[in-house]
Write a protein that holds these residues in place. Structure first.
Motif, PDB file in Angstrom:
ATOM      1  N   VAL A 132      55.002 -19.280  56.809  1.00 42.07           N
ATOM      2  CA  VAL A 132      55.111 -20.716  57.045  1.00 42.07           C
ATOM      3  C   VAL A 132      55.333 -21.448  55.729  1.00 42.07           C
ATOM      4  N   ALA A 133      56.412 -22.223  55.662  1.00 43.67           N
ATOM      5  CA  ALA A 133      56.757 -22.961  54.448  1.00 43.67           C
ATOM      6  C   ALA A 133      56.251 -24.399  54.467  1.00 43.67           C
ATOM      7  N   ALA A 134      56.146 -24.993  55.659  1.00 46.78           N
ATOM      8  CA  ALA A 134      55.768 -26.406  55.720  1.00 46.78           C
ATOM      9  C   ALA A 134      55.324 -26.795  57.118  1.00 46.78           C
ATOM     10  N   PHE A 135      54.527 -27.857  57.184  1.00 46.79           N
ATOM     11  CA  PHE A 135      54.159 -28.510  58.435  1.00 46.79           C
ATOM     12  C   PHE A 135      54.709 -29.931  58.375  1.00 46.79           C
ATOM     13  N   VAL A 136      55.231 -30.418  59.497  1.00 49.91           N
ATOM     14  CA  VAL A 136      55.790 -31.766  59.547  1.00 49.91           C
ATOM     15  C   VAL A 136      55.085 -32.552  60.643  1.00 49.91           C
ATOM     16  N   VAL A 186      54.950 -28.542  69.705  1.00 50.06           N
ATOM     17  CA  VAL A 186      55.210 -28.185  68.312  1.00 50.06           C
ATOM     18  C   VAL A 186      56.432 -27.266  68.255  1.00 50.06           C
ATOM     19  N   THR A 187      57.421 -27.626  67.452  1.00 51.93           N
ATOM     20  CA  THR A 187      58.638 -26.839  67.299  1.00 51.93           C
ATOM     21  C   THR A 187      58.512 -25.899  66.110  1.00 51.93           C
ATOM     22  N   PHE A 188      58.949 -24.658  66.271  1.00 53.99           N
ATOM     23  CA  PHE A 188      58.974 -23.681  65.192  1.00 53.99           C
ATOM     24  C   PHE A 188      60.419 -23.508  64.755  1.00 53.99           C
ATOM     25  N   ARG A 189      60.710 -23.867  63.503  1.00 53.70           N
ATOM     26  CA  ARG A 189      62.092 -23.887  63.033  1.00 53.70           C
ATOM     27  C   ARG A 189      62.246 -22.999  61.807  1.00 53.70           C
ATOM     28  N   GLY A 190      63.224 -22.096  61.873  1.00 51.83           N
ATOM     29  CA  GLY A 190      63.528 -21.271  60.720  1.00 51.83           C
ATOM     30  C   GLY A 190      64.220 -22.084  59.636  1.00 51.83           C
ATOM     31  N   ASP A 191      63.969 -21.742  58.371  1.00 48.29           N
ATOM     32  CA  ASP A 191      64.528 -22.482  57.255  1.00 48.29           C
ATOM     33  C   ASP A 191      65.330 -21.538  56.367  1.00 48.29           C
ATOM     34  N   VAL A 230      56.729 -26.766  62.683  1.00 52.56           N
ATOM     35  CA  VAL A 230      56.364 -25.732  61.723  1.00 52.56           C
ATOM     36  C   VAL A 230      57.659 -25.152  61.173  1.00 52.56           C
ATOM     37  N   VAL A 231      57.844 -25.247  59.866  1.00 51.36           N
ATOM     38  CA  VAL A 231      59.034 -24.700  59.223  1.00 51.36           C
ATOM     39  C   VAL A 231      58.658 -23.342  58.635  1.00 51.36           C
ATOM     40  N   HIS A 232      59.394 -22.303  59.025  1.00 49.72           N
ATOM     41  CA  HIS A 232      59.055 -20.970  58.534  1.00 49.72           C
ATOM     42  C   HIS A 232      60.256 -20.307  57.876  1.00 49.72           C
ATOM     43  N   PHE A 233      59.984 -19.357  56.982  1.00 48.00           N
ATOM     44  CA  PHE A 233      61.032 -18.574  56.343  1.00 48.00           C
ATOM     45  C   PHE A 233      61.482 -17.433  57.252  1.00 48.00           C
TER      46      PHE A 233
END
Length: 339
Positions: free
Chosen positions: A254-258, A147-152, A189-192
């Protein structure tokens, strides 16, 4: 999902979630919100069970439910979300606080013990700078359990963004969370933000200074009015600002799950809740029972019952959380909170 669950199933279906402990490690790791988030302890916190003990000694002997030796789920191994929202059952309840919970276990680790556990698990990471209030700042440099954690919304490259910094204790929790999310087919996981700078003058929490022994005199002149011709004593400095968990690197928004097939579960668009409504259990039904809204509730209710984070905030908490979930660990907390 072939058919949407009934209203009765929605109101009762979180039961199994409340009965299950999070399987093997759960684990999660941009500034979009300038306002600082602050969460205070509930009015009454559940006491720790007698004899509750931390799961890992500071010396790092034995695994923290990593790749081997993990305990079976509390339901006897039937699985975290078997039955889901269609199962019905008992009323949803948060777990009682325990010193052996994952949040307490990770929060109690020394920086060195935390480092050892990250290395034992093989978590891809690198030391980080630019976060003075974070005890052991690191950057996650690769996927956690797939699972990748990516800042948005970060202007700077990921390698330089202060919002991708996390304390190593949070990263252990994110590694646990990733293992659970992977079972749901989630790959990103897209996070702020994780770390956010603290208020001006904020300092990292420290132990309160010891009181002087009984009967010991204070320093000469302390507390006395200045005599004529003498310089008046300086007033005590204002108390420093209180850093929140983001400033300490112990929180993530966390803003979104993909999912692997590209499906995106966006908190703002798909939660479909109401401020003041419970996120789980009776009264927690989404305003429109879409498959995404139902699955987001399954995920959040599972996380909150796992004891992985001290605080779980959803859009139901207030307007400030309308577009994200907030998860955090509080190293001195003795409670769990879900809003």
């Amino acid at each position: 999902m072939s058919a949407l669950p009934s209203r009765r199933a929605l109101t009762l279906g979180a039961a199994l979630i409340g009965a299950a402990a999070l399987l093997t490690p759960l684990g999660i790791a941009s500034l979009r919100h300038a306002s600082e988030e602050r969460v205070d302890a509930p009015a009454a916190a559940a006491p720790a069970p007698p004899g509750a003990a931390t799961a890992l000694a500071d010396g790092g002997d034995g695994p923290l439910d990593g790749d081997a030796g993990a305990p079976a789920p509390a339901d006897g191994g039937a699985g975290l979300l078997d039955g889901g929202w269609d199962a019905g059952g008992a009323r949803f309840e948060l777990p009682a606080w325990s010193a052996s919970s994952r949040a307490a276990t990770y929060g109690a680790l020394s920086a060195d013990a935390c480092d050892r556990e990250m290395k034992r698990r093989g978590i891809p990471h690198a030391p980080a700078r630019g976060a003075p209030l974070v005890d052991r700042p690191i950057r996650i440099t690769g996927p956690l359990r797939g699972v990748t954690f990516r800042g948005d919304g970060v202007a700077k490259p990921r390698s330089a963004s202060p919002f991708d910094i996390a304390d190593c204790r949070l990263v252990l929790a994110l590694d646990d969370l990733a293992a659970f999310l992977a079972t749901r087919g989630i790959v990103e996981v897209v996070h702020f933000s994780m770390h956010r700078p603290g208020p001006a003058g904020a300092v990292a929490p420290t132990k309160a200074p010891a009181k002087p022994p009984a009967g010991k005199k204070t320093l000469h002149g302390a507390g006395k009015a200045a005599k004529p011709g003498e310089r008046a004593a300086k007033k005590p400095a204002a108390a420093p600002g209180r850093p929140n968990q983001h400033a300490l690197g112990l929180a993530i928004d966390v803003a979104a799950f993909v999912k692997a097939d590209g499906a995106r579960f966006d908190v703002k668009a798909d939660w479909l809740g109401a401020i003041g409504a419970p996120p789980c259990g009776p009264g927690s039904e989404p305003t429109a029972p879409s498959p995404h809204a139902l699955e987001l509730r399954e995920i959040i209710c599972a996380i909150s019952t796992s004891g992985l984070f001290n605080v779980v905030l959803t859009p139901n908490a207030n307007e400030a959380h309308a577009d994200h979930f907030h998860f955090d660990i509080k190293r001195d907390a003795r409670y769990f909170l879900l809003e």
